[in-house]
Design a protein around this motif. Structure first.
Motif, short mmCIF file in Angstrom:
data_model
loop_
_atom_site.label_atom_id
_atom_site.label_comp_id
_atom_site.label_asym_id
_atom_site.label_seq_id
_atom_site.Cartn_x
_atom_site.Cartn_y
_atom_site.Cartn_z
N MET A 1 0.86 -1.20 0.00
CA MET A 1 0.00 0.00 0.00
C MET A 1 0.88 1.24 0.00
O MET A 1 1.81 1.36 0.81
N ARG A 2 0.60 2.17 -0.91
CA ARG A 2 1.35 3.42 -1.01
C ARG A 2 0.36 4.58 -0.83
O ARG A 2 -0.59 4.71 -1.61
N VAL A 3 0.59 5.39 0.18
CA VAL A 3 -0.35 6.45 0.53
C VAL A 3 0.35 7.80 0.57
O VAL A 3 1.47 7.90 1.09
N VAL A 4 -0.30 8.81 0.04
CA VAL A 4 0.14 10.20 0.17
C VAL A 4 -0.88 10.92 1.04
O VAL A 4 -2.09 10.84 0.78
N SER A 5 -0.40 11.61 2.06
CA SER A 5 -1.29 12.36 2.95
C SER A 5 -1.12 13.85 2.72
O SER A 5 0.01 14.38 2.73
N LEU A 6 -2.22 14.54 2.51
CA LEU A 6 -2.22 15.99 2.34
C LEU A 6 -2.71 16.72 3.59
O LEU A 6 -3.00 17.91 3.53
N VAL A 7 -2.80 15.99 4.71
CA VAL A 7 -3.33 16.56 5.95
C VAL A 7 -2.43 16.17 7.12
O VAL A 7 -2.27 14.98 7.42
N ARG B 1 8.46 15.00 0.51
CA ARG B 1 7.70 16.23 0.75
C ARG B 1 7.17 16.74 -0.59
O ARG B 1 7.93 16.92 -1.53
N ILE B 2 5.86 16.97 -0.63
CA ILE B 2 5.24 17.30 -1.92
C ILE B 2 4.58 18.68 -1.92
O ILE B 2 3.69 18.94 -2.74
N GLY B 3 5.01 19.57 -1.04
CA GLY B 3 4.45 20.92 -1.01
C GLY B 3 3.49 21.11 0.15
O GLY B 3 3.43 20.30 1.08
N GLY B 4 2.74 22.20 0.10
CA GLY B 4 1.84 22.52 1.19
C GLY B 4 0.47 21.90 1.05
O GLY B 4 0.16 21.26 0.04
N THR B 5 -0.36 22.11 2.06
CA THR B 5 -1.72 21.58 2.00
C THR B 5 -2.55 22.30 0.94
O THR B 5 -3.43 21.70 0.31
N ALA C 1 4.38 15.83 -8.60
CA ALA C 1 5.21 15.06 -7.68
C ALA C 1 4.40 13.96 -7.00
O ALA C 1 4.89 12.84 -6.80
N VAL C 2 3.16 14.27 -6.65
CA VAL C 2 2.29 13.25 -6.06
C VAL C 2 2.04 12.12 -7.06
O VAL C 2 2.16 10.94 -6.73
N THR C 3 1.74 12.49 -8.27
CA THR C 3 1.47 11.49 -9.31
C THR C 3 2.69 10.60 -9.54
O THR C 3 2.57 9.38 -9.72
N ALA C 4 3.88 11.20 -9.51
CA ALA C 4 5.11 10.45 -9.74
C ALA C 4 5.38 9.40 -8.67
O ALA C 4 6.08 8.41 -8.91
N LEU C 5 4.80 9.58 -7.51
CA LEU C 5 4.97 8.62 -6.42
C LEU C 5 4.12 7.36 -6.62
O LEU C 5 4.24 6.39 -5.86
N ARG C 6 3.22 7.39 -7.57
CA ARG C 6 2.33 6.26 -7.89
C ARG C 6 1.57 5.75 -6.65
O ARG C 6 1.59 4.56 -6.34
N LEU D 1 -5.75 15.26 -9.25
CA LEU D 1 -5.24 13.93 -8.87
C LEU D 1 -6.18 12.84 -9.37
O LEU D 1 -5.74 11.81 -9.89
N ARG D 2 -7.46 13.06 -9.22
CA ARG D 2 -8.43 12.08 -9.73
C ARG D 2 -8.31 11.94 -11.25
O ARG D 2 -8.40 10.83 -11.80
N ALA D 3 -8.12 13.06 -11.93
CA ALA D 3 -7.98 13.02 -13.38
C ALA D 3 -6.75 12.22 -13.81
O ALA D 3 -6.73 11.66 -14.92
N ALA D 4 -5.75 12.16 -12.91
CA ALA D 4 -4.54 11.37 -13.19
C ALA D 4 -4.74 9.91 -12.83
O ALA D 4 -3.80 9.12 -12.95
#
Length: 240
Positions: A1-7, A40-44, A51-56, A75-78
């Motif tokens: 499982m690979r997760v990106v958190s924006l919060v 680190r992918i930037g701010g909220t 960068a988020v997309t590149a992390l798959r 992100l959904r469009a990607a």
């Protein structure tokens, strides 16, 4: 499982419950202190979507208040699944935390979540109740308004937000009007604006000032277990 958190709150909740799952976090994600394995992918409010997309990631976790709809749509469009939370009160926070952890592959219920629910179940509100203005910014002054998570926590401790019925959730209010409201307390968190004893209390000469840990007032995650005691201490120590 690979997760990106924006919060930031959700970053902490996932990191302590499912170590190694997070591959990307925001610049504002400070808990736990060891997030070395995450990019680190930037701010909220301004994440680097590329960068988020590149992390798959298999999943991006977000919040309807902290993150912009345009970024989540991109992100959904990607082709990336996005789980968006809505948290306006403590009960909703517990329910959303369970949903997020399950989506991130956490099996069973983490001990910190049980501890947090138990801590808040034991809370007894201050008697008599007190009224408060709760600034979150100055220049211009902004305060908690209606339907906020922080306002719900304070209400459970016996502190009624003067602007709880305002039409806006985070209204801008002139300082003269804030003082005219004559609150018993001014509750000053150290985030998002870092209020200190020298920056805030002097603006409210007629009210006691309670300096509180912003993480305990606004974060929903493991900090909820210690938040009731921390906030209660700060409210008791409020000084004029």
């Amino acid at each position: 499982m690979r997760v990106v958190s924006l919060v930031p709150s959700l970053t902490e909740a996932v990191a302590v419950s499912a170590p190694g799952v997070l591959v990307g976090v925001t610049d504002w994600c400070t808990r736990p202190t060891d997030l070395a394995g995450a990019v680190r992918i930037g701010g909220t409010k301004n994440p680097d979507v590329a960068a988020v997309t590149a992390l798959r990631p298999d999943l991006v976790i977000a919040n309807e208040e902290e993150n912009r709809a345009a970024d989540l749509d991109a992100l959904r469009a990607a082709g990336i699944p996005v789980l968006v939370t809505e948290i306006r009160g403590l009960d909703q926070a517990f329910a959303e935390l369970e949903r997020v952890l399950a989506a991130c592959g956490v099996r069973g219920r983490p001990g910190w979540l049980d501890a947090a629910e138990a801590a808040w179940a034991d809370v007894r509100p201050h008697d008599p109740p007190r009224t408060a203005v709760v600034p979150i910014w100055r220049r211009p002054w902004m305060v908690l308004g209606r339907d906020t998570f922080a306002g719900d926590l304070l209400a459970r401790l016996g502190v009624r937000n003067v602007y709880a019925d305002h039409a806006e959730r985070y209204p801008r209010i002139a300082l003269d009007e804030l003082n005219a409201a004559a609150p018993d307390l001014v509750v000053l968190p150290d985030e998002p604006y870092r209020f200190t004893r020298d920056d805030g209390p002097e603006a409210f000469p007629g009210a006691a000032a309670a300096l509180v840990d912003g993480r305990h007032l606004t974060w929903y995650g493991p900090s909820l277990a210690e938040a009731p005691a921390s906030l209660a201490r700060a409210l008791r120590a409020a000084h004029r």
